[in-house]
Design an enzyme around this catalytic site. Structure first.
Site, PDB file in Angstrom:
ATOM      1  N   HIS A 119      76.235  39.723 -11.667  1.00 33.21           N
ATOM      2  CA  HIS A 119      76.394  41.119 -11.264  1.00 33.21           C
ATOM      3  C   HIS A 119      77.282  41.791 -12.299  1.00 33.21           C
ATOM      4  O   HIS A 119      78.404  41.360 -12.542  1.00 33.21           O
ATOM      5  CB  HIS A 119      77.021  41.238  -9.873  1.00 33.21           C
ATOM      6  CG  HIS A 119      77.117  42.666  -9.411  1.00 33.21           C
ATOM      7  ND1 HIS A 119      76.131  43.273  -8.661  1.00 33.21           N
ATOM      8  CD2 HIS A 119      78.060  43.629  -9.636  1.00 33.21           C
ATOM      9  CE1 HIS A 119      76.461  44.528  -8.429  1.00 33.21           C
ATOM     10  NE2 HIS A 119      77.632  44.771  -9.013  1.00 33.21           N
ATOM     11  N   CYS A 120      76.780  42.850 -12.893  1.00 26.17           N
ATOM     12  CA  CYS A 120      77.496  43.524 -13.982  1.00 26.17           C
ATOM     13  C   CYS A 120      78.116  44.823 -13.469  1.00 26.17           C
ATOM     14  O   CYS A 120      77.392  45.754 -13.081  1.00 26.17           O
ATOM     15  CB  CYS A 120      76.538  43.811 -15.138  1.00 26.17           C
ATOM     16  SG  CYS A 120      77.342  44.603 -16.553  1.00 26.17           S
ATOM     17  N   ILE A 121      79.454  44.889 -13.470  1.00 28.86           N
ATOM     18  CA  ILE A 121      80.109  46.104 -12.984  1.00 28.86           C
ATOM     19  C   ILE A 121      79.926  47.267 -13.951  1.00 28.86           C
ATOM     20  O   ILE A 121      80.088  48.429 -13.554  1.00 28.86           O
ATOM     21  CB  ILE A 121      81.613  45.852 -12.745  1.00 28.86           C
ATOM     22  CG1 ILE A 121      82.301  45.411 -14.035  1.00 28.86           C
ATOM     23  CG2 ILE A 121      81.822  44.818 -11.647  1.00 28.86           C
ATOM     24  CD1 ILE A 121      83.810  45.270 -13.894  1.00 28.86           C
ATOM     25  N   ASN A 169      74.958  47.147 -11.097  1.00 28.18           N
ATOM     26  CA  ASN A 169      73.702  46.537 -10.674  1.00 28.18           C
ATOM     27  C   ASN A 169      73.739  45.054 -11.035  1.00 28.18           C
ATOM     28  O   ASN A 169      74.525  44.628 -11.887  1.00 28.18           O
ATOM     29  CB  ASN A 169      72.524  47.218 -11.381  1.00 28.18           C
ATOM     30  CG  ASN A 169      71.188  46.924 -10.701  1.00 28.18           C
ATOM     31  OD1 ASN A 169      71.138  46.309  -9.639  1.00 28.18           O
ATOM     32  ND2 ASN A 169      70.107  47.360 -11.319  1.00 28.18           N
TER      33      ASN A 169
END
Length: 292
Positions: free
Chosen positions: A141-143, A147
């Site tokens: 999960h990429c902040i 997303n």
């Protein structure tokens, strides 16, 4: 102790989504500072002044805007593309999902179930506590993009990294002469303190991002060529041969497709989407000589 038992650790994970929106604002701010420093301060005036340096300035500005356009395109595709959702009531199909000559054990696709989603879990699928759902071939999960990065937007994420790295390297190089001027005798400076401050900030930020992205791109290059996700690194280390590693060329095709003209844009050909099940995130070819 009783109060600790009732603490929900997933609430902290959900808070990362709010942090992600701050990261998006930070990205926009860095882009704005870089645009001012490169276009409005350093090279725009050179182009407008004409002369022998105008052609070089035009080339720099053209490259800057092309890379910026590609970054925005890839970024929006990562943010707004579903990384891969598990179909409702999905169940492992032993006949349809299996490669010829391999068993369900070979596939590593023994039936799995997500108690939180109340649904089956396809191979390489993991539950994201931030998004609160299962994601196909989840990488992380990429902040920065608010997303998950999974089967259906991993290519866009990689292109975003590559074009951002190219842009930050370009910005660092073209701002270097002005940055050197910053350390000259104050009487020789031709710019206001505000402009010099923005130049200094833009140069340092771009240099820092270029160095960090270089390491990140190197890591993901290794992952892509070995057909491994960030989550699967530990599992792969426990295996003598990684079951999904079917050769670097086929591994690349499972992320970028077979049409090389599409490798550099956040798009897939209709033919690839139809012929490569791995792009949809539900089925993956495996090696026949896997050793655990």
């Amino acid at each position: 102790m009783d109060c600790c038992r009732h603490v929900n650790p997933f609430r902290a994970c959900a808070g990362l989504r709010g942090l992600g929106y701050l990261m998006v604002a930070l990205v926009a701010a860095i882009a704005a500072v870089s645009y001012y420093a490169v276009v409005l301060y350093a090279w725009g005036p050179v182009l407008l002044s004409g002369g022998a340096s105008a052609a070089g300035a035009a080339a720099v500005l053209a490259a800057f805007h092309v890379l910026l356009a590609m970054i925005l395109w890839c970024y929006l595709m990562v943010v707004f593309t579903d990384p891969g959702s598990v179909p409702e009531n999905w169940r492992y199909d032993d006949e349809d999902s299996r490669d010829p000559g391999s068993s369900s054990e070979d596939q590593g696709s023994a039936p799995r179930y997500c108690s939180r989603c109340q649904n089956g879990k396809p191979p390489r699928c993991h539950h994201c506590s931030v998004c609160n759902r299962c994601v196909l071939k989840m990488d992380h999960h990429c902040i920065w993009v608010v997303n998950c990065v999974g089967a259906q937007n991993y290519k866009y994420f990689l292109l975003f990294l590559v074009y951002t790295f190219a842009e930050t390297v370009l910005d660092t190089l073209v701002l270097l002469p002005n940055f050197i001027e910053f350390f000259q005798d104050g009487s020789l400076r031709s710019s206001s303190p505000g402009d010099i401050a923005i130049l200094f900030l833009a140069f340092v930020l771009n240099l820092a991002f270029a160095l960090s992205l270089l390491c990140f791109i190197g890591m993901h290059t290794s992952l892509v060529t070995s057909n491994t996700t960030s989550i699967e690194v530990h599992e792969r280390r426990k295996s003598v041969s990684w079951k999904y590693d079917v050769g670097w060329k086929r591994n690349l095709e499972q992320v970028f497709g077979t049409k090389k003209l599409f490798w550099f844009v956040p798009l897939y050909s209709t033919e690839d989407l139809h012929n490569i099940p791995a792009l949809r995130g539900l089925e993956f070819p495996t090696r026949s000589d896997t050793i655990v």
